[in-house]
Scaffold this motif. Structure first.
Motif, PDB file in Angstrom:
ATOM      1  N   ALA A  75      11.473  -7.336   3.996  1.00 50.29           N
ATOM      2  CA  ALA A  75      10.886  -6.956   5.289  1.00 50.29           C
ATOM      3  C   ALA A  75      11.087  -5.476   5.554  1.00 50.29           C
ATOM      4  O   ALA A  75      10.165  -4.779   6.010  1.00 50.29           O
ATOM      5  N   ALA A  76      12.286  -4.963   5.247  1.00 50.52           N
ATOM      6  CA  ALA A  76      12.573  -3.545   5.469  1.00 50.52           C
ATOM      7  C   ALA A  76      11.710  -2.666   4.568  1.00 50.52           C
ATOM      8  O   ALA A  76      11.200  -1.620   4.998  1.00 50.52           O
ATOM      9  N   ASN A  77      11.518  -3.091   3.320  1.00 52.29           N
ATOM     10  CA  ASN A  77      10.721  -2.298   2.381  1.00 52.29           C
ATOM     11  C   ASN A  77       9.259  -2.235   2.798  1.00 52.29           C
ATOM     12  O   ASN A  77       8.607  -1.188   2.666  1.00 52.29           O
ATOM     13  N   LEU A  78       8.738  -3.339   3.299  1.00 54.42           N
ATOM     14  CA  LEU A  78       7.357  -3.338   3.771  1.00 54.42           C
ATOM     15  C   LEU A  78       7.184  -2.402   4.967  1.00 54.42           C
ATOM     16  O   LEU A  78       6.184  -1.694   5.080  1.00 54.42           O
ATOM     17  N   LYS A  79       8.179  -2.375   5.847  1.00 58.66           N
ATOM     18  CA  LYS A  79       8.124  -1.466   6.997  1.00 58.66           C
ATOM     19  C   LYS A  79       8.233  -0.012   6.540  1.00 58.66           C
ATOM     20  O   LYS A  79       7.487   0.861   7.007  1.00 58.66           O
ATOM     21  N   ILE A  80       9.162   0.260   5.617  1.00 63.89           N
ATOM     22  CA  ILE A  80       9.308   1.621   5.094  1.00 63.89           C
ATOM     23  C   ILE A  80       8.025   2.064   4.400  1.00 63.89           C
ATOM     24  O   ILE A  80       7.568   3.200   4.567  1.00 63.89           O
ATOM     25  N   THR A  81       7.424   1.162   3.642  1.00 65.72           N
ATOM     26  CA  THR A  81       6.165   1.473   2.949  1.00 65.72           C
ATOM     27  C   THR A  81       5.085   1.848   3.953  1.00 65.72           C
ATOM     28  O   THR A  81       4.358   2.841   3.770  1.00 65.72           O
ATOM     29  N   ALA A  82       4.971   1.071   5.021  1.00 69.82           N
ATOM     30  CA  ALA A  82       3.968   1.370   6.056  1.00 69.82           C
ATOM     31  C   ALA A  82       4.278   2.688   6.760  1.00 69.82           C
ATOM     32  O   ALA A  82       3.388   3.534   6.946  1.00 69.82           O
ATOM     33  N   ASP A  83       5.530   2.887   7.125  1.00 69.87           N
ATOM     34  CA  ASP A  83       5.915   4.099   7.867  1.00 69.87           C
ATOM     35  C   ASP A  83       5.783   5.357   7.013  1.00 69.87           C
ATOM     36  O   ASP A  83       5.228   6.373   7.466  1.00 69.87           O
ATOM     37  N   GLU A  84       6.286   5.297   5.775  1.00 70.00           N
ATOM     38  CA  GLU A  84       6.225   6.480   4.919  1.00 70.00           C
ATOM     39  C   GLU A  84       4.790   6.754   4.468  1.00 70.00           C
ATOM     40  O   GLU A  84       4.387   7.914   4.329  1.00 70.00           O
ATOM     41  N   GLY A  85       4.012   5.678   4.261  1.00 68.07           N
ATOM     42  CA  GLY A  85       2.606   5.868   3.914  1.00 68.07           C
ATOM     43  C   GLY A  85       1.849   6.552   5.032  1.00 68.07           C
ATOM     44  O   GLY A  85       1.057   7.470   4.791  1.00 68.07           O
ATOM     45  N   LYS A  86       2.093   6.125   6.265  1.00 68.45           N
ATOM     46  CA  LYS A  86       1.434   6.746   7.419  1.00 68.45           C
ATOM     47  C   LYS A  86       1.860   8.210   7.564  1.00 68.45           C
ATOM     48  O   LYS A  86       1.030   9.084   7.854  1.00 68.45           O
ATOM     49  N   ALA A  87       3.139   8.484   7.360  1.00 68.15           N
ATOM     50  CA  ALA A  87       3.637   9.855   7.480  1.00 68.15           C
ATOM     51  C   ALA A  87       2.958  10.773   6.465  1.00 68.15           C
ATOM     52  O   ALA A  87       2.611  11.925   6.784  1.00 68.15           O
ATOM     53  N   MET A  88       2.754  10.280   5.243  1.00 65.67           N
ATOM     54  CA  MET A  88       2.081  11.094   4.230  1.00 65.67           C
ATOM     55  C   MET A  88       0.614  11.324   4.594  1.00 65.67           C
ATOM     56  O   MET A  88       0.084  12.426   4.415  1.00 65.67           O
ATOM     57  N   LEU A  89      -0.036  10.298   5.132  1.00 71.68           N
ATOM     58  CA  LEU A  89      -1.426  10.467   5.553  1.00 71.68           C
ATOM     59  C   LEU A  89      -1.522  11.432   6.737  1.00 71.68           C
ATOM     60  O   LEU A  89      -2.428  12.274   6.798  1.00 71.68           O
ATOM     61  N   ASP A  90      -0.582  11.317   7.663  1.00 70.55           N
ATOM     62  CA  ASP A  90      -0.566  12.228   8.814  1.00 70.55           C
ATOM     63  C   ASP A  90      -0.359  13.671   8.377  1.00 70.55           C
ATOM     64  O   ASP A  90      -0.809  14.613   9.051  1.00 70.55           O
ATOM     65  N   ALA A  91       0.318  13.848   7.242  1.00 76.17           N
ATOM     66  CA  ALA A  91       0.588  15.195   6.732  1.00 76.17           C
ATOM     67  C   ALA A  91      -0.556  15.723   5.862  1.00 76.17           C
ATOM     68  O   ALA A  91      -0.468  16.834   5.342  1.00 76.17           O
ATOM     69  N   GLY A  92      -1.612  14.920   5.706  1.00 82.15           N
ATOM     70  CA  GLY A  92      -2.788  15.414   4.998  1.00 82.15           C
ATOM     71  C   GLY A  92      -3.155  14.710   3.713  1.00 82.15           C
ATOM     72  O   GLY A  92      -4.193  15.001   3.117  1.00 82.15           O
ATOM     73  N   MET A  93      -2.328  13.788   3.246  1.00 81.53           N
ATOM     74  CA  MET A  93      -2.671  13.056   2.028  1.00 81.53           C
ATOM     75  C   MET A  93      -3.900  12.191   2.285  1.00 81.53           C
ATOM     76  O   MET A  93      -4.067  11.634   3.373  1.00 81.53           O
ATOM     77  N   LYS A  94      -4.775  12.074   1.280  1.00 81.23           N
ATOM     78  CA  LYS A  94      -5.996  11.285   1.418  1.00 81.23           C
ATOM     79  C   LYS A  94      -5.953  10.085   0.476  1.00 81.23           C
ATOM     80  O   LYS A  94      -5.439  10.173  -0.640  1.00 81.23           O
TER      81      LYS A  94
END
Length: 329
Positions: free
Chosen positions: A270-289
């Protein structure tokens, strides 16, 4: 020859005082441990959370002393270090020591949860194999539920039909998914995580395959600006103990270690899925496509990934494939 009440009482107290009236409690056992990523990466943080819980629950019985991460032992040496007894416990994916236990492929290939595998006998089977080949006892498959992605420095090249042209990519890979990436037509460089930053910085590779969780902790997102979807395989991080050491532990220590490991196994998904979602969003917010494959290519990509681990395992050692397919397949 009679014994007075006072003499009997005095003797009994004396025996109790020297510990003969009841067995002495076993001494607390300490296991030394090494984790496979630097401490700031999410996988290490997850393992350290497990250690903290175990050390609290195991006071007076069993403790874990963490020696460090890859600065202590490189990733590629962890399996051998545990097998030899140099290290008692490792937090390490199955992939880096497939040379010892090729059957570790099943952790990334399976779609079953650890709970299902414990219930159907899969865990007992894999532990029998790990015991014989790696002198290891697998406590838990942790941080699962998410897969790996291919990240690229530049926008992924396209073929005339719009599909991604993997032949133009030189991808940093782990041993776990090298064959799969080569099957896609990519050039592959197998490296441990500690070498990847320099390879990206110097342009030795133009792509990197890794999970979203932990990616930014290495600083690789400074160079890779695109993520190809979908993901493939499943993360295969294990917590394991040297088998000879495990066998030597008292039953109460084994019980605590196994209980806490299974709790963490469930919580970490459960923690890994949340980290994956949070870190993925952070990378997209920083400009990753995100770059999506066309549907037909996506289907073929996932089918190839599903077949490749089993095919490679069968090529390396077919002995246990049928039994493992029955549990993990």
């Amino acid at each position: 020859m009679g014994i007075s009440r006072r003499t009997f009482t005095t003797s009994a107290l004396a025996l109790a005082g020297v510990g003969l009236a009841r067995p002495a409690r076993a001494a607390e056992v300490t296991l030394n441990a090494v984790h496979f990523t630097p401490a700031q990466v999410s996988y290490a943080r997850s393992f350290l959370a497990f250690v903290a819980k175990l050390n609290e629950r195991g006071k007076g019985v069993v403790q874990i002393k963490v020696r460090g991460g890859p600065e202590i032992l490189p990733l590629g040496q962890l399996g051998d270090a545990q097998k030899s007894g140099l290290v008692d416990m490792i937090n390490c994916p199955a992939g880096p020591y497939l040379n010892l236990v090729p059957e570790g492929e099943v952790f990334s290939a399976t779609s079953k949860t650890p709970a299902e595998l414990r219930a159907n006998g899969g865990f007992a089977l894999i532990n029998e194999i790990y015991g014989k080949k790696g002198n290891a006892f697998v406590l838990a498959h942790v941080d699962g539920g998410a897969g790996f992605h291919i990240f690229t420095v530049d926008e992924p090249p396209r073929a005339a039909d719009g599909t991604i042209d993997f032949s133009k990519l030189k991808i940093r890979s782990s041993a776990l998914y090298r064959d799969f990436l080569e099957k896609l037509g990519a050039s592959v460089v197998v490296q441990g995580p500690g070498e990847v930053y320099t390879s990206l910085e110097r342009g030795l590779v133009n792509a990197n395959a890794y999970s979203i969780a932990g990616y930014s902790g290495f600083g690789w997102n400074k160079f890779t600006k695109f993520r190809i979807d979908p993901s493939f395989f499943q993360t295969d991080v294990l917590i394991s103990v040297n088998k000879a050491k495990w066998d030597s532990l008292p039953d109460d220590a084994k019980k605590i270690l196994q209980e806490v490991a299974i709790e963490h196994e469930k919580e970490s998904v459960a923690a890994n899925l949340k980290i994956t979602a949070d870190e993925g969003k952070a990378m997209l917010d920083a400009g990753m496509k995100v770059v999506e494959m066309p549907e037909a290519q996506r289907k073929l990509f996932l089918e190839t990934a599903a077949k490749e681990s089993w095919a490679r395992l069968e090529k390396r050692d077919p002995t246990n494939v049928a039994a493992l397919r029955a549990k993990f397949g």
